[in-house]
Design a protein around this motif. Structure first.
Motif, mmCIF file in Angstrom:
data_model
loop_
_atom_site.group_PDB
_atom_site.id
_atom_site.type_symbol
_atom_site.label_atom_id
_atom_site.label_comp_id
_atom_site.label_asym_id
_atom_site.label_seq_id
_atom_site.Cartn_x
_atom_site.Cartn_y
_atom_site.Cartn_z
ATOM 1 N N MET A 125 18.158 -3.791 -21.787
ATOM 2 C CA MET A 125 19.410 -4.518 -22.343
ATOM 3 C C MET A 125 19.401 -6.125 -22.331
ATOM 4 S SD MET A 125 22.086 -3.961 -24.248
ATOM 5 C CE MET A 125 22.727 -2.322 -23.994
ATOM 6 N N ALA A 126 19.398 -6.697 -23.501
ATOM 7 C CA ALA A 126 19.150 -8.222 -23.520
ATOM 8 C C ALA A 126 20.333 -8.759 -23.009
ATOM 9 C CB ALA A 126 18.825 -8.590 -25.009
ATOM 10 N N ASP A 127 20.211 -10.107 -22.495
ATOM 11 C CA ASP A 127 21.174 -10.898 -21.912
ATOM 12 C C ASP A 127 21.568 -11.628 -22.906
ATOM 13 O OD1 ASP A 127 22.929 -12.430 -20.570
ATOM 14 O OD2 ASP A 127 21.531 -12.599 -18.816
ATOM 15 N N LEU A 128 22.949 -11.296 -23.706
ATOM 16 C CA LEU A 128 23.446 -11.891 -24.865
ATOM 17 C C LEU A 128 23.726 -13.596 -24.412
ATOM 18 C CD1 LEU A 128 23.883 -11.926 -27.919
ATOM 19 C CD2 LEU A 128 26.248 -10.783 -27.347
ATOM 20 N N LEU A 129 24.672 -13.524 -23.409
ATOM 21 C CA LEU A 129 25.230 -14.768 -22.729
ATOM 22 C C LEU A 129 24.331 -15.674 -22.614
ATOM 23 C CD1 LEU A 129 27.562 -16.113 -22.252
ATOM 24 C CD2 LEU A 129 27.372 -15.410 -19.587
ATOM 25 N N LEU A 130 23.023 -15.477 -22.056
ATOM 26 C CA LEU A 130 21.804 -16.242 -21.647
ATOM 27 C C LEU A 130 21.326 -16.911 -22.969
ATOM 28 C CD1 LEU A 130 19.779 -17.324 -19.435
ATOM 29 C CD2 LEU A 130 18.469 -15.284 -20.121
ATOM 30 N N ARG A 131 21.381 -15.909 -23.992
ATOM 31 C CA ARG A 131 20.768 -16.600 -25.198
ATOM 32 C C ARG A 131 21.793 -17.434 -25.911
ATOM 33 N NH1 ARG A 131 20.740 -14.239 -30.211
ATOM 34 N NH2 ARG A 131 21.274 -12.370 -29.739
ATOM 35 N N LEU A 132 22.997 -17.055 -25.790
ATOM 36 C CA LEU A 132 24.187 -18.179 -26.561
ATOM 37 C C LEU A 132 24.077 -19.444 -25.797
ATOM 38 C CD1 LEU A 132 26.840 -15.269 -27.624
ATOM 39 C CD2 LEU A 132 25.003 -16.404 -29.010
ATOM 40 N N ALA A 133 24.031 -19.043 -24.339
ATOM 41 C CA ALA A 133 24.437 -20.527 -23.719
ATOM 42 C C ALA A 133 23.079 -21.350 -23.716
ATOM 43 C CB ALA A 133 24.454 -20.148 -22.206
#
Ligand code: NAD
Length: 447
Positions: free
Chosen positions: A1-9
């Motif tokens: 499951m991809a880490d969305l917050l890591l991508r957005l930050a």
């Protein structure tokens, strides 16, 4: 499951919004591909210094320079440090500890993203003076707290606890803790004892044989790959239900597949015979296979308890007995067992799992002195939250909490665990035995 917050930050278009919302802003961790090369710290600026009266500074500096680092004692105007190495073996009184403040406080804002800190102290158990022992123990608290402060920059801090005469063992540790592969290991103590160890270099596992259980996927597959990148021929073990993935892993790493349920009563003899006949024995054993069967204790059926104990701990002990008895595991070999942060701190709904993983911690501590005469080392690796099929099954909110509650505000990758396992499997890690090292991004709560 991809880490969305890591991508957005880490996306320029959304990073500001994430900050304004007060959400964690994890830094994308820098990782390296492939195996160690001869100079893993090449191009890195390393500040190396010591508290007065210590005995490890020269070895620390030599290790960094041999690994290709550019070593200085102070930063010049405008420079950022890729690593700070500090010998605190001279600290014997409470007043001596001020040397830590004196060295680190002015430099902390100048530690680069993904930077590294390695502190060296004496081992408290080797000190007769209770105050000196307490001071040495205090340095562990310093390193853990420091790691929590620099984690927001993706940086890690670790401690080498050195027995007198073990300075030469720093060579391998500096390459790992002072370099790019120590991505998700922070706040950890590595106890180093004197041992005969070759100087680290490239392809240290060339000509060696490794076995990895649970190699079809997740941490096991990543470990098989890392060991192969260091030159080992890897025997990949997994259950029949994972046969296709197992064969894929084995083919990818140029290894041998072996379909085997490690909890079967004849598994130890089957594995020993396979290794004796097909590869002429084994040099590195990675006990990675593990299962969870979570239930609160009141709701836990005996078979859930038994299954977890059988795979996570009993199989490890039984396999080691078989491999050690016939010297299938060669002298000078390495054993690495997978424990868990759950085995260190406990976890709701995991009495079975936590028991089995804590038993692994006790096992490596008890086995280490028994295996030392044969030059075999045994250590445990205790992962925190790692992004694998196992953790993808955790419900969303619990998963988010697991990911964020560490100094790096993100989950680790299987490769991060594999880096630590591989480091412990190298010939140059001979001075490390009986340790349990967490790979948890420095968990903010629990142990
Ligand atoms: P995973 O479930 O993704 O993979 C485990 C592998 O072990 C699977 O391929 C499975 O088929 C195999 N296996 C299970 N039972 C077996 C048996 N009886 N015989 C042979 N193979 C068997 O797990 P993972 O997340 O990669 O975890 C690997 C190890 O790390 C486990 O010991 C686990 O307890 C530990 N760990 C993982 C995490 C995490 O966050 N993922 C955290 C702490 C500890």
């Amino acid at each position: 499951m991809a880490d969305l917050l890591l991508r957005l930050a880490n996306d320029r278009r959304t990073a500001g919004l994430i900050r304004r919302l007060g959400l964690p802003t994890p830094v994308r961790l820098a990782r390296v591909a492939g195996g160690y090369d001869a100079a893993p710290l090449a191009g890195r600026l390393v500040v190396c210094s010591a508290a007065p009266g210590g005995f490890a500074e020269a070895a620390l500096r030599q290790a960094a320079e041999d690994a290709g680092a550019h070593c200085v004692t102070e930063l010049s105007e405008g420079q950022a440090a890729d690593a700070l190495l500090f010998d605190a073996t001279g600290c014997r009184t409470p007043g001596d500890l001020a040397a830590l403040h004196g060295f680190f406080a002015p430099k902390l804002r100048r530690v680069a993203r993904n930077g590294r800190v390695l502190v060296v102290s004496r081992d408290p158990v080797t000190l007769d003076d209770p105050v000196a022992a307490a001071v040495a123990r205090g340095i562990e608290g310093f390193v853990r707290a420091l790691g929590k402060e620099i984690g927001r920059r993706g940086a890690t801090a670790n401690l080498a606890r050195l027995a007198q005469g073990a300075e030469s063992q720093l060579a391998g540790l500096v390459r790992f803790c002072g370099g790019p592969r120590c991505t998700y290991v922070s706040g950890q103590v590595f106890r180093l004892a004197p041992a005969a160890a070759p100087q680290p270099g490239a392809s240290q596992l060339a000509g060696k044989v490794a076995v990895v259980t649970g190699a079809a996927r997740g941490i096991g597959a990543a470990t098989a790959q890392r060991l192969a990148e260091e030159g080992a021929r890897v025997v990949c073990v997994d259950v029949a239900a994972a046969r296709d993935a197992l064969y894929e892993t084995a083919a990818r790493v140029g290894g041998l597949p072996l379909v085997l349920d490690i909890a079967a009563h004849d598994a130890p003899s089957t594995l020993a015979a396979f290794l004796r006949d097909k590869t002429g024995g084994v040099d590195v054993v990675v006990h990675n296979a593990g299962i969870t069967r979570d239930k609160t204790l009141a709701n836990m059926k005996p078979e859930l308890w038994d299954a977890v104990m059988a795979v996570n701990f009993a199989a490890i002990a039984a396999i080691d007995t078989a491999l050690l008895a016939g010297k299938v595991l060669h002298d000078g070999g390495r054993i690495v067992c997978l424990s868990s942060v759950s085995g260190v701190a406990g976890n709701f709904g995991q009495t079975n799992y936590a028991t089995s993983k804590a038993a692994v911690i006790g096992y490596v501590a008890a086995q280490a002195p028994l295996l030392a005469p044969r030059g075999i080392s045994i250590n445990a690796v205790a992962p925190g939250f790692i992004e694998t099929p196992m953790t993808a099954r955790i419900p969303l909110m619990t998963r988010e909490a697991g990911r964020r509650l560490n100094a790096l505000s993100q989950g680790g990758l299987p490769r991060d665990v594999a880096e630590l396992i591989t480091f412990l499997a190298l010939p140059s890690s001979a001075g490390l035995s009986g340790n349990t090292v967490r790979v948890c991004g420095l968990a903010l709560i629990g142990a």
